[in-house]
Write a protein that holds these residues in place. Structure first.
Motif, PDB file in Angstrom:
ATOM      1  N   ASP A   1      26.996  57.927  40.826  1.00 26.29           N
ATOM      2  CA  ASP A   1      27.283  56.858  39.858  1.00 26.29           C
ATOM      3  C   ASP A   1      28.335  55.968  40.504  1.00 26.29           C
ATOM      4  OD1 ASP A   1      27.627  55.196  37.709  1.00 26.29           O
ATOM      5  OD2 ASP A   1      28.594  56.680  36.413  1.00 26.29           O
ATOM      6  N   PHE A   2      27.885  55.036  41.325  1.00 24.93           N
ATOM      7  CA  PHE A   2      28.785  54.224  42.148  1.00 24.93           C
ATOM      8  C   PHE A   2      29.362  53.079  41.311  1.00 24.93           C
ATOM      9  CE2 PHE A   2      29.505  53.725  46.855  1.00 24.93           C
ATOM     10  CZ  PHE A   2      30.539  52.813  46.734  1.00 24.93           C
ATOM     11  N   ARG A   3      30.242  53.447  40.385  1.00 32.26           N
ATOM     12  CA  ARG A   3      30.949  52.469  39.551  1.00 32.26           C
ATOM     13  C   ARG A   3      32.364  52.985  39.338  1.00 32.26           C
ATOM     14  NH1 ARG A   3      28.200  51.890  34.119  1.00 32.26           N
ATOM     15  NH2 ARG A   3      28.202  54.164  34.284  1.00 32.26           N
ATOM     16  N   TYR A   4      33.347  52.199  39.774  1.00 27.81           N
ATOM     17  CA  TYR A   4      34.734  52.650  39.734  1.00 27.81           C
ATOM     18  C   TYR A   4      35.632  51.534  39.209  1.00 27.81           C
ATOM     19  CZ  TYR A   4      33.106  56.484  42.621  1.00 27.81           C
ATOM     20  OH  TYR A   4      32.417  57.585  43.078  1.00 27.81           O
ATOM     21  N   PHE A   5      36.430  51.857  38.186  1.00 26.79           N
ATOM     22  CA  PHE A   5      37.387  50.871  37.707  1.00 26.79           C
ATOM     23  C   PHE A   5      38.368  50.528  38.817  1.00 26.79           C
ATOM     24  CE2 PHE A   5      36.626  52.307  33.163  1.00 26.79           C
ATOM     25  CZ  PHE A   5      36.171  51.068  32.722  1.00 26.79           C
ATOM     26  N   VAL A   6      38.596  49.231  39.005  1.00 27.64           N
ATOM     27  CA  VAL A   6      39.640  48.727  39.887  1.00 27.64           C
ATOM     28  C   VAL A   6      40.400  47.649  39.107  1.00 27.64           C
ATOM     29  CG1 VAL A   6      38.475  49.260  42.065  1.00 27.64           C
ATOM     30  CG2 VAL A   6      38.000  47.091  40.912  1.00 27.64           C
ATOM     31  N   ALA A   7      41.433  47.080  39.713  1.00 29.65           N
ATOM     32  CA  ALA A   7      42.244  46.081  39.022  1.00 29.65           C
ATOM     33  C   ALA A   7      41.426  44.833  38.725  1.00 29.65           C
ATOM     34  CB  ALA A   7      43.466  45.723  39.860  1.00 29.65           C
ATOM     35  N   GLY A   8      41.644  44.260  37.557  1.00 25.52           N
ATOM     36  CA  GLY A   8      40.991  43.007  37.195  1.00 25.52           C
ATOM     37  C   GLY A   8      40.637  42.941  35.728  1.00 25.52           C
ATOM     38  N   THR A   9      40.897  41.785  35.119  1.00 25.28           N
ATOM     39  CA  THR A   9      40.535  41.541  33.723  1.00 25.28           C
ATOM     40  C   THR A   9      40.169  40.072  33.539  1.00 25.28           C
ATOM     41  OG1 THR A   9      42.858  41.122  33.142  1.00 25.28           O
ATOM     42  CG2 THR A   9      42.029  43.361  32.793  1.00 25.28           C
ATOM     43  N   TYR A  10      39.473  39.811  32.443  1.00 21.56           N
ATOM     44  CA  TYR A  10      39.107  38.445  32.067  1.00 21.56           C
ATOM     45  C   TYR A  10      40.058  37.996  30.963  1.00 21.56           C
ATOM     46  CZ  TYR A  10      36.257  34.529  30.383  1.00 21.56           C
ATOM     47  OH  TYR A  10      35.808  33.293  29.996  1.00 21.56           O
ATOM     48  N   THR A  11      40.896  37.007  31.276  1.00 26.53           N
ATOM     49  CA  THR A  11      41.894  36.525  30.334  1.00 26.53           C
ATOM     50  C   THR A  11      41.947  35.004  30.382  1.00 26.53           C
ATOM     51  OG1 THR A  11      43.219  38.504  30.779  1.00 26.53           O
ATOM     52  CG2 THR A  11      44.306  36.721  29.611  1.00 26.53           C
ATOM     53  N   SER A  12      41.837  34.382  29.227  1.00 25.24           N
ATOM     54  CA  SER A  12      41.960  32.912  29.129  1.00 25.24           C
ATOM     55  C   SER A  12      41.022  32.206  30.099  1.00 25.24           C
ATOM     56  CB  SER A  12      43.409  32.483  29.387  1.00 25.24           C
ATOM     57  OG  SER A  12      44.279  33.105  28.473  1.00 25.24           O
ATOM     58  N   THR A  13      39.761  32.626  30.107  1.00 22.40           N
ATOM     59  CA  THR A  13      38.679  32.050  30.917  1.00 22.40           C
ATOM     60  C   THR A  13      38.857  32.284  32.419  1.00 22.40           C
ATOM     61  OG1 THR A  13      39.629  29.827  31.270  1.00 22.40           O
ATOM     62  CG2 THR A  13      38.449  30.216  29.186  1.00 22.40           C
ATOM     63  N   VAL A  14      39.782  33.168  32.805  1.00 24.08           N
ATOM     64  CA  VAL A  14      40.035  33.412  34.223  1.00 24.08           C
ATOM     65  C   VAL A  14      39.897  34.903  34.525  1.00 24.08           C
ATOM     66  CG1 VAL A  14      41.743  33.313  36.072  1.00 24.08           C
ATOM     67  CG2 VAL A  14      41.569  31.427  34.447  1.00 24.08           C
ATOM     68  N   TRP A  15      39.200  35.223  35.619  1.00 25.38           N
ATOM     69  CA  TRP A  15      39.139  36.598  36.116  1.00 25.38           C
ATOM     70  C   TRP A  15      40.253  36.777  37.140  1.00 25.38           C
ATOM     71  CZ3 TRP A  15      36.084  40.481  34.357  1.00 25.38           C
ATOM     72  CH2 TRP A  15      34.999  40.131  33.551  1.00 25.38           C
ATOM     73  N   SER A  16      41.224  37.630  36.824  1.00 29.43           N
ATOM     74  CA  SER A  16      42.363  37.825  37.711  1.00 29.43           C
ATOM     75  C   SER A  16      42.666  39.309  37.846  1.00 29.43           C
ATOM     76  CB  SER A  16      43.588  37.073  37.199  1.00 29.43           C
ATOM     77  OG  SER A  16      43.944  37.523  35.911  1.00 29.43           O
ATOM     78  N   TYR A  17      43.465  39.644  38.858  1.00 27.35           N
ATOM     79  CA  TYR A  17      43.743  41.046  39.142  1.00 27.35           C
ATOM     80  C   TYR A  17      44.690  41.681  38.138  1.00 27.35           C
ATOM     81  CZ  TYR A  17      41.390  40.464  43.598  1.00 27.35           C
ATOM     82  OH  TYR A  17      40.449  40.226  44.561  1.00 27.35           O
ATOM     83  N   LEU A  18      45.746  40.983  37.819  1.00 26.92           N
ATOM     84  CA  LEU A  18      46.790  41.591  37.006  1.00 26.92           C
ATOM     85  C   LEU A  18      47.044  40.829  35.715  1.00 26.92           C
ATOM     86  CD1 LEU A  18      49.235  42.452  39.926  1.00 26.92           C
ATOM     87  CD2 LEU A  18      47.577  43.950  38.827  1.00 26.92           C
ATOM     88  N   GLY A  19      46.045  40.100  35.237  1.00 27.14           N
ATOM     89  CA  GLY A  19      46.153  39.458  33.930  1.00 27.14           C
ATOM     90  C   GLY A  19      46.891  38.141  33.923  1.00 27.14           C
ATOM     91  N   ASP A  20      47.126  37.526  35.093  1.00 29.40           N
ATOM     92  CA  ASP A  20      47.723  36.193  35.114  1.00 29.40           C
ATOM     93  C   ASP A  20      46.876  35.300  36.002  1.00 29.40           C
ATOM     94  OD1 ASP A  20      48.687  36.322  37.930  1.00 29.40           O
ATOM     95  OD2 ASP A  20      50.005  37.892  37.130  1.00 29.40           O
ATOM     96  N   THR A  21      47.156  34.014  35.980  1.00 33.40           N
ATOM     97  CA  THR A  21      46.312  33.041  36.676  1.00 33.40           C
ATOM     98  C   THR A  21      46.717  32.862  38.137  1.00 33.40           C
ATOM     99  OG1 THR A  21      47.772  31.261  35.922  1.00 33.40           O
ATOM    100  CG2 THR A  21      45.856  31.788  34.552  1.00 33.40           C
TER     101      THR A  21
END
Length: 396
Positions: free
Chosen positions: A332-352
């Motif tokens: 099952d080659f699926r692993y959580f890594v850093a990144g989220t979708y916030t304010s229409t932007v995909w970023s690593y740590l939740g900022d732009t």
């Protein structure tokens, strides 16, 4: 690269609880055992290798010389046969998963006993509620994994699976779920010099910062004196020594251009099973417990790091190469890594300020309709529901 290790001891010893390193694959996963830790009562006398090292879950065998079978087969057909694993440390066992032979012939174990030992001399059989040995249900075909919980959990250094009924020959592949009990040595710490520079994010993890440290050894002693200090930096800008301790080891793997030395607590790295890949320039760990993204992030934090930031193709290719070495991890080659979708932007740590590079996404991604978190797949990064239950990658 020059390796420097400071070993620091203290008169005071700290009372620390044992660390539990949990995994669904204690035999063949990232924190698994070497081949020599797998033994058996007997091995089938055959030109193809049928030894217990082939009894790893999902192992498909090898057609190259010397040929290896996809599974362990006993040489004697009776109910005294077993395959055994010896763990590195005392281990809490919560479950067992077995498969039959990978291909060619219908061979599998239909039912089995589980036995455990702390000294490899005195063995105890897992019992059922009525006081008789518990008969675990096994396989009905060659390749479908069957998992059984071990309740109540047991603690063991050695574990045996004893086939009771089987199809044709006692043949199996297996793995064990549970938690390794990692003990720490109070009053002793090793700090290893890393060829890295500190991330700007480390400012949020400062334990202390002093301008009066006389030497790197004194700086290490101060870190050792703080139970939450996991790494420290020593520098002497303009001849003025500065020592800073941190409760994490979030670093950037690139050659340092300053006179700053960065030391990481080697004991903690070893306790949590971190490894270093120089080619991909990463310090990493694979969490083999399925959980949602929020819980995965907390697990990384509890190990003094964070979800892995996959910000280069080299790092992504390196992680894919590492995972591909483990048959149990590619299922099952699926692993959580850093990144989220916030304010229409995909970023690593939740900022732009750290937007994920478009070249790193797999085809058809990102898609916020699939979820607002990020996972690593074989084809690149992909969007995923944050509540999905996945393994995770921690590190720097």
């Amino acid at each position: 690269m020059k390796l420097v290790i400071l070993i620091l001891s203290s008169i005071a010893t700290y009372v620390k609880t044992d660390t539990l390193l949990c995994s669904e694959y204690l035999v063949s996963g990232f924190h698994g055992v070497e081949d020599e830790a797998l033994t058996a009562s007997s091995v089938h006398d055959h030109p193809i290798d049928c030894s217990p090292r082939n009894g790893r879950l999902f192992y498909p065998g090898d057609d190259f010389l010397p040929k290896r079978l996809g599974g362990w087969i006993s040489n004697v057909i009776d109910t005294d046969q077993f395959i055994q694993v010896t763990f590195h440390v005392d281990t809490i066992v919560t479950g067992v998963t077995i498969q039959g032979r990978y291909r060619d012939f219908n061979q599998w174990v239909k039912s089995y006993y589980v036995l455990h030992s702390m000294d490899n001399v005195t063995w105890t059989t897992v019992m059922s509620q009525n006081g008789s040995p518990r008969l675990f249900n096994g396989n009905t075909d060659m390749n479908t994994p069957v998992t059984s919980s071990v309740t109540p959990n047991i603690t063991a250094r050695h574990l045996r699976i004893n086939p009771r009924t089987w199809e044709w020959y006692p043949t199996m592949r297996f793995d064990v779920s549970g938690c390794q009990i990692k003990q720490q040595i109070g009053g002793l710490s090793e700090y290893e010099l890393k060829n890295v520079t500190l991330s700007e994010k480390m400012g949020n993890h400062t334990v202390f910062s002093l301008m009066s440290s006389r030497s790197v050894v004194d700086c290490g002693a101060m870190c050792h004196g703080h139970i939450t200090c996991m790494s420290f930096a020593y520098e002497a800008p303009n001849g003025v020594p500065k020592c800073t301790g941190y409760d994490a080891w979030i670093v950037v793997h690139e050659s340092s251009t300053s006179s700053m030395d960065v030391f990481v607590n080697k004991d903690m790295l070893d306790t949590y099973g971190y490894r270093e890949d120089q080619e991909a320039a990463i310090l990493y760990n694979i969490v083999e417990v399925r959980q949602d993204q929020g819980s995965a992030a907390k697990t990384c934090t509890s190990m003094y790091t964070r979800l892995m930031v996959v910000d280069t193709l080299t790092r992504m290719e390196g992680l894919n190469r590492i995972i591909a070495k483990y048959y149990v991890l590619i299922q099952d080659f699926r692993y959580f890594v850093a990144g989220t979708y916030t304010s229409t932007v995909w970023s690593y740590l939740g900022d732009t300020g750290d937007v994920i590079d478009s070249d790193l996404w797999s085809p058809g991604n990102p898609d916020q309709g699939q979820g607002h978190c990020v996972m690593l797949t074989q084809t690149g990064l992909a969007s995923v529901d944050c509540q999905e239950q996945l393994f995770a990658i921690c590190g720097n």
